[in-house]
Motif scaffolding. Structure first.
Motif, PDB file in Angstrom:
ATOM      1  N   ARG A 106       1.162  -1.501   0.030  1.00 53.43           N
ATOM      2  CA  ARG A 106      -0.295  -0.038   0.291  1.00 53.43           C
ATOM      3  C   ARG A 106       1.348   1.169   0.043  1.00 53.43           C
ATOM      4  O   ARG A 106       0.585   2.297  -1.039  1.00 53.43           O
ATOM      5  N   GLN A 107       1.757   1.083   1.171  1.00 53.99           N
ATOM      6  CA  GLN A 107       2.334   2.186   0.773  1.00 53.99           C
ATOM      7  C   GLN A 107       3.294   2.933  -0.693  1.00 53.99           C
ATOM      8  O   GLN A 107       3.776   3.915  -0.948  1.00 53.99           O
TER       9      GLN A 107
ATOM     10  N   ARG B 175       1.275   4.007  -2.589  1.00 49.12           N
ATOM     11  CA  ARG B 175       0.938   5.620  -2.871  1.00 49.12           C
ATOM     12  C   ARG B 175       1.768   5.912  -3.353  1.00 49.12           C
ATOM     13  O   ARG B 175       1.867   7.653  -3.685  1.00 49.12           O
ATOM     14  N   TYR B 176       3.690   5.571  -3.002  1.00 45.14           N
ATOM     15  CA  TYR B 176       4.830   6.285  -4.737  1.00 45.14           C
ATOM     16  C   TYR B 176       4.554   6.774  -5.440  1.00 45.14           C
ATOM     17  O   TYR B 176       4.927   7.108  -6.271  1.00 45.14           O
TER      18      TYR B 176
END
Length: 66
Positions: A28-29, A32-33
């Motif tokens: 998820r992280q 997002r990037y």
């Protein structure tokens, strides 16, 4: 790992999680990037398809609640 569901849903909207919680959080992280940046590198069509698919999944989930 290969998904056994057909058609394959997006991992964020899947009821059966193939990955552990830590790995899902990292994915998820990372997305997002990398997700917004991929639109400018030639993946706009795939990104638009992914976005519309996730919106449809959310709408279906809301319709099933009522």
């Amino acid at each position: 790992m290969f998904c056994t569901l057909d058609p394959t849903p997006f991992c964020a909207h899947c009821e059966v999680h193939c990955f552990e919680a830590e790995e899902r959080a990292w994915n998820r992280q990372m997305m997002r990037y990398a997700g917004p940046r991929s639109w400018t590198c030639g993946f706009a069509r795939q990104g638009a398809r992914h976005f519309t698919g996730s919106v449809r999944a959310r709408i279906r989930r809301l319709e099933n609640r009522t």
